[in-house]
Design a protein around this motif. Structure first.
Motif, PDB file in Angstrom:
ATOM      1  N   SER A  10     -34.271 -16.150 -16.282  1.00 45.22           N
ATOM      2  CA  SER A  10     -35.346 -15.577 -15.753  1.00 45.22           C
ATOM      3  C   SER A  10     -36.902 -15.602 -16.194  1.00 45.22           C
ATOM      4  O   SER A  10     -37.760 -15.490 -15.295  1.00 45.22           O
ATOM      5  CB  SER A  10     -34.936 -14.080 -15.118  1.00 45.22           C
ATOM      6  N   HIS A  12     -38.687 -12.998 -17.833  1.00 40.93           N
ATOM      7  CA  HIS A  12     -39.145 -11.990 -16.939  1.00 40.93           C
ATOM      8  C   HIS A  12     -39.685 -10.862 -17.703  1.00 40.93           C
ATOM      9  O   HIS A  12     -39.081  -9.697 -17.630  1.00 40.93           O
ATOM     10  CB  HIS A  12     -37.799 -11.824 -15.830  1.00 40.93           C
ATOM     11  N   LEU A  47     -33.252  -9.678 -10.268  1.00 47.25           N
ATOM     12  CA  LEU A  47     -34.407  -9.524 -10.763  1.00 47.25           C
ATOM     13  C   LEU A  47     -35.049  -8.364 -10.619  1.00 47.25           C
ATOM     14  O   LEU A  47     -34.955  -7.751  -9.734  1.00 47.25           O
ATOM     15  CB  LEU A  47     -35.573 -10.585 -10.441  1.00 47.25           C
ATOM     16  N   ASP A  53     -42.526 -14.698  -8.068  1.00 48.92           N
ATOM     17  CA  ASP A  53     -41.899 -15.919  -8.578  1.00 48.92           C
ATOM     18  C   ASP A  53     -42.941 -16.722  -9.136  1.00 48.92           C
ATOM     19  O   ASP A  53     -43.204 -17.161 -10.156  1.00 48.92           O
ATOM     20  CB  ASP A  53     -41.213 -16.821  -7.556  1.00 48.92           C
ATOM     21  N   ARG A  56     -44.164 -15.065 -12.536  1.00 52.10           N
ATOM     22  CA  ARG A  56     -43.308 -15.662 -13.512  1.00 52.10           C
ATOM     23  C   ARG A  56     -43.570 -16.931 -14.016  1.00 52.10           C
ATOM     24  O   ARG A  56     -43.505 -17.365 -15.076  1.00 52.10           O
ATOM     25  CB  ARG A  56     -41.658 -15.422 -12.917  1.00 52.10           C
ATOM     26  N   SER A 159     -36.390  -9.307 -22.730  1.00 50.97           N
ATOM     27  CA  SER A 159     -37.488  -9.174 -21.596  1.00 50.97           C
ATOM     28  C   SER A 159     -37.420  -7.781 -20.988  1.00 50.97           C
ATOM     29  O   SER A 159     -38.416  -7.326 -20.716  1.00 50.97           O
ATOM     30  CB  SER A 159     -37.083 -10.092 -20.374  1.00 50.97           C
TER      31      SER A 159
END
Length: 196
Positions: A10, A12, A47, A53, A56, A159
């Motif tokens: 991810s 993130h 998420l 998105d 990210r 993260s």
């Protein structure tokens, strides 16, 4: 034959631990390239909200731009629905059937590989590289899919920790790439306030 690493996640956000893992895999397995592949809808993960998105993806671009052997693929954003690794690998093999693919995972994921979509076929298409993680030492005895084991220097950052520190205005310098840190701050991502 090109040897290509696939590093999915991810991201993130992406942090220096991610960069270390990708570089260690690149060096240890003499890979020609590591493709960073942000997951669109990770089947195993929900998420945190509030970051798009697009943001990210921009953070991953910022994180990897100084390494010529790192690249970004948005293949999982070009499909509808959940991101299954086997679908991604099939697409990659269609484009480059002569490439050898290595899929980088955390060692803690060895225990859950059997839950992955079509794992038996996937394990014939890629070589998994299992990386040790803090609290999850590699267990060579439990390795049903014949993953290659790689011990890397532990960088005990996640993260989740970065998101928490950002939202509380705490230090993230040297935990994430400076370009990523600045982008988070400028865009006000993860509830950021100016960190010390």
């Amino acid at each position: 034959m090109a040897k290509i690493g696939i590093f999915g996640g991810s991201f993130h956000p992406p942090h220096n631990g991610h960069l270390l893992i990708a570089q260690e895999a690149l060096s240890a397995f003499s890979l020609d390239e590591v493709i960073w592949m942000p997951a669109n809808h990770p089947p195993h993960k929900q998420l945190a909200s509030g970051v798009s998105d697009h943001d990210r993806i921009e953070l991953v671009k910022a994180a990897i731009q100084d390494n010529a052997k790192f690249s970004l693929s948005l293949i999982e954003f070009e499909r509808e629905g959940p991101s299954y690794t086997i679908d991604t690998i099939k697409e990659l093999q269609k484009k480059n059937p002569d490439y050898e693919y290595f899929f980088i995972i955390g060692g803690d994921m060895l225990d859950s590989l059997d839950t992955w979509h079509e794992i038996d076929e996937l394990s014939r298409m890629v070589t998994f590289i299992a990386i040790n993680r803090s609290g999850h030492p590699l267990n060579a005895e439990h390795n049903p899919y014949q993953a290659a084991m790689l011990e890397v220097p532990l960088f005990d950052v996640s993260s989740t920790l970065i998101r928490e520190r950002v939202s509380q205005g705490e230090n993230t310098t040297y935990l994430i790439p400076e370009r990523v840190r600045k982008q988070i701050e400028v865009k006000g991502l993860y509830g950021s306030r100016k960190s010390p």
